[in-house]
Design an enzyme around this catalytic site. Structure first.
Site, PDB file in Angstrom:
ATOM      1  N   ILE A  67       0.832  -1.200   0.000  1.00 31.35           N
ATOM      2  CA  ILE A  67       0.000   0.000   0.000  1.00 31.35           C
ATOM      3  C   ILE A  67       0.867   1.252   0.000  1.00 31.35           C
ATOM      4  O   ILE A  67       0.615   2.204  -0.747  1.00 31.35           O
ATOM      5  CB  ILE A  67      -0.949  -0.010   1.207  1.00 31.35           C
ATOM      6  N   ASP A 119      11.206   2.765   6.360  1.00 31.12           N
ATOM      7  CA  ASP A 119      10.808   1.356   6.391  1.00 31.12           C
ATOM      8  C   ASP A 119      12.081   0.540   6.577  1.00 31.12           C
ATOM      9  O   ASP A 119      12.934   0.527   5.691  1.00 31.12           O
ATOM     10  CB  ASP A 119      10.099   0.959   5.094  1.00 31.12           C
ATOM     11  N   CYS A 158      -4.485   5.598   7.837  1.00 29.80           N
ATOM     12  CA  CYS A 158      -5.486   4.693   7.270  1.00 29.80           C
ATOM     13  C   CYS A 158      -4.994   3.251   7.365  1.00 29.80           C
ATOM     14  O   CYS A 158      -5.435   2.394   6.592  1.00 29.80           O
ATOM     15  CB  CYS A 158      -5.770   5.051   5.814  1.00 29.80           C
ATOM     16  N   ASP A 184      -8.691   7.094   9.823  1.00 26.87           N
ATOM     17  CA  ASP A 184      -9.676   6.092   9.393  1.00 26.87           C
ATOM     18  C   ASP A 184      -9.766   4.928  10.376  1.00 26.87           C
ATOM     19  O   ASP A 184     -10.714   4.156  10.329  1.00 26.87           O
ATOM     20  CB  ASP A 184      -9.303   5.558   8.003  1.00 26.87           C
ATOM     21  N   GLU A 230     -12.401   0.032  18.267  1.00 22.85           N
ATOM     22  CA  GLU A 230     -13.460   0.142  17.262  1.00 22.85           C
ATOM     23  C   GLU A 230     -14.599  -0.798  17.614  1.00 22.85           C
ATOM     24  O   GLU A 230     -14.355  -1.887  18.152  1.00 22.85           O
ATOM     25  CB  GLU A 230     -12.894  -0.186  15.868  1.00 22.85           C
ATOM     26  N   HIS A 262     -13.221   3.325   9.386  1.00 23.09           N
ATOM     27  CA  HIS A 262     -12.436   2.191   8.872  1.00 23.09           C
ATOM     28  C   HIS A 262     -12.903   1.813   7.458  1.00 23.09           C
ATOM     29  O   HIS A 262     -13.307   0.684   7.183  1.00 23.09           O
ATOM     30  CB  HIS A 262     -12.551   0.980   9.806  1.00 23.09           C
ATOM     31  N   LEU A 263     -12.794   2.789   6.566  1.00 23.89           N
ATOM     32  CA  LEU A 263     -13.272   2.606   5.188  1.00 23.89           C
ATOM     33  C   LEU A 263     -12.151   2.289   4.200  1.00 23.89           C
ATOM     34  O   LEU A 263     -12.389   2.277   3.001  1.00 23.89           O
ATOM     35  CB  LEU A 263     -13.991   3.887   4.719  1.00 23.89           C
ATOM     36  N   GLY A 264     -10.940   2.034   4.699  1.00 25.77           N
ATOM     37  CA  GLY A 264      -9.801   1.855   3.794  1.00 25.77           C
ATOM     38  C   GLY A 264     -10.018   0.838   2.703  1.00 25.77           C
ATOM     39  O   GLY A 264      -9.535   0.991   1.584  1.00 25.77           O
ATOM     40  N   ALA A 265     -10.748  -0.237   3.004  1.00 24.45           N
ATOM     41  CA  ALA A 265     -10.977  -1.287   2.012  1.00 24.45           C
ATOM     42  C   ALA A 265     -12.413  -1.296   1.510  1.00 24.45           C
ATOM     43  O   ALA A 265     -12.835  -2.256   0.863  1.00 24.45           O
ATOM     44  CB  ALA A 265     -10.637  -2.652   2.609  1.00 24.45           C
TER      45      ALA A 265
END
Length: 525
Positions: A151, A170, A229, A255, A260, A278-281
């Site tokens: 991602i 990273d 997100c 997000d 939750e 939590h709309l990432g997917a």
């Protein structure tokens, strides 16, 4: 017929795929913990999304479970450690919703930069507060990415297209991969100090939990904007709220939350905070993709042994599974023989591959071999949890590759070091797919193993084989095959005798009392 339980809402395509592959699939969503624990018995596969919590208690109740499939990326709702200990494969779909999740992060960044949600609420309330909503451009700004995997890499690509300068932190990002992506690889502190926008795209682990806390926020530029997100728990929400209050952080787009569903939060009610549930997917394409992928992966595993996108064991394609099958049989046999020779605590296991086998995917082979070694002492061991058990018991495992063939075109060998001695077993494949033992404890022999085997170690003296044959005949035990080997005349010899029925304790006692006997053991394969 394998059975799979779908415990969260998935696209109907998942059911279609299971049915087409001959797998029985049931849907039972929104179960309570007690209902779930009762329902899971008898199912070999479990498909979930983020809502269902796959706890250690549930895993303990799952008497037949072999695979858990997460339709999505994060597996923090699954007790992976408990699943691994039980030998259950845990899979996810890391690429199924990557584009959707990346696009949501970019959308949140735009919404944050231009204060779109607050401006929308104000305008729909009848206001025309044009001067109140002064935004910032993304072009020319520095975007700091934490986590540059699937991602994060897509976010970087889209941000570069927006003419942003992209820097990435990273620990697993190589210099070559950074160049390929067009991003600058930096340290964590450097990323914090330089970024105008910070976006997170890393899983929630012990290393990343609370990675954005009061200390890290203090190292950021004044006026930074933060986008999360990825996972709740990466950002310390009270610390972010305090930084928003002080003005050190100009805005945040969130997000995901530590708890939750998030029906209340310190971050709510602020014009400079954009929040979504939590709309990432949450796109039609992503829902379809992850449902199709997880159904295919679970079906492949249950029907062919293929392992894709597993988080707790090596991947193995269906083609590899078919090609490796005779090697895996050999690995299980030589591991099992070595394990049944062991009579004290294991300290180390050394595995060696020579010739053609060294060019293959050896990780599943090693896992299978370790299973064979440990199985005589541990009932619930398989190729998923065998490496973990070795680590837990401080058993050192090493692998050696030797691409040049020796006496055989391919050779697999294991040496097990115990508290008092070493045992070694080597094997090969005849005619490409027929497992054969070729050496035991340094003594060459050629043996094909059957279900019931008598292992004998003796001094090589005249009359021993006749006495052994008479003892078996007197007990009316029929010999199927008889394989012999010795290191020198008159010295140690080994026999592997396949028989047609189990060997009784009384017969073993008789065999052990024979002259020139060193060791006799009943083995099963």
């Amino acid at each position: 017929m394998p059975k799979v339980l779908i415990a969260d809402a998935l696209s109907p395509r998942a059911l279609e795929i299971f049915a087409a592959r001959g797998i029985e699939a049931d849907v039972a969503t929104a179960l309570s913990a007690d209902e779930f624990n009762r329902r899971i018995a008898g199912y070999e596969g479990l498909a979930v999304r983020s809502a269902t919590k796959v706890t250690a208690e549930l895993i303990a109740a799952a008497d037949a479970l072999k695979v858990i499939g997460r339709a999505g990326i994060g597996v923090d709702n699954i007790d992976v450690a408990a699943a691994t200990e039980r030998g259950i494969v845990v899979m996810n779909t890391p690429s199924g919703n990557s584009i959707t999740a990346a696009e949501h992060a970019i959308a949140m960044m735009f919404a944050l930069a231009r204060q779109i949600p607050a401006a929308d609420r104000s305008t729909q309330a009848g206001e025309w507060a044009k001067s109140r909503f002064l935004g910032v451009e993304l072009s020319g700004k520095t975007l700091g990415i934490i986590g540059c995997g699937n991602i994060g890499a897509i976010v970087a690509d889209r941000a570069i297209g927006l003419r942003m300068k992209v820097i990435a932190y990273d620990p697993f990002l190589s210099t070559e991969r950074a160049l390929e992506l067009g991003v600058e690889r930096v340290t964590f502190d450097e990323m914090l100090a330089r970024a105008d926008f910070v976006t997170l795209h890393t899983p929630l682990t012990d290393a990343t939990r609370d990675i954005i806390d009061a200390t890290s926020i203090a190292k950021m530029k004044r006026g930074v904007r933060i986008v999360n997100c990825a996972r709740g728990g990466l950002v310390v929400e009270p610390a972010l709220a305090a930084a928003l209050d002080s003005g050190h952080v100009a805005g945040a787009a969130i997000d995901v939350f530590a708890e939750e569903p998030a029906t209340k939060s310190l971050l709510f009610g602020r014009d400079n905070v954009v929040v979504t549930p939590h709309l990432g997917a949450a796109t039609a394409e992503a829902q379809e993709n992850v449902a199709v992928q997880i159904a295919q992966q679970i079906a492949d595993f249950l029907l062919t042994g293929a392992v894709a996108n597993s988080v707790n064991m090596p991947s193995l394609t269906a083609e590899e599974a078919a090609r490796l099958r005779p090697y895996m049989i050999l690995a299980e046999q030589i591991g099992s023989l070595a394990g049944q020779l062991v009579e004290s605590g294991i300290e180390a296991i050394a595995v060696e591959y020579q010739g053609a086998i060294a060019e293959l995917n050896i990780k599943p082979l090693t896992a299978t071999l370790l299973t064979g070694v440990l199985a005589p002492q541990l009932a619930a061991v398989n190729m998923v949890n065998a490496p973990l058990i070795c680590r837990q018991r401080d058993i050192r495992v090493t692998e050696t590759l030797g691409p040049e063939p020796g006496d055989y075109h391919t050779l697999m060998a294991v040496t097990v070091r115990t508290e008092d001695r070493e045992h070694s077993v080597a094997g090969t494949l005849f005619a490409g797919n027929k497992p054969r033992l070729v050496e035991v404890d340094g003594i060459p022999l050629e043996a094909e193993l059957g279900r019931h085997v008598l292992f004998v170690r003796n001094y090589d003296k005249p009359g021993f084989i006749g006495a052994l044959g008479n003892a078996l005949a007197a007990a009316e035990v029929n010999i199927a095959t008889f394989h012999l080997g010795r290191n020198a005349p008159g010295e140690d010899a080994i026999a592997l005798i396949e028989v047609d029925q189990p060997l009784t304790p009384s017969l073993l006692d008789t065999v052990r009392r024979l002259p020139n006997m060193i060791q006799a053991k009943a083995m099963r394969f």
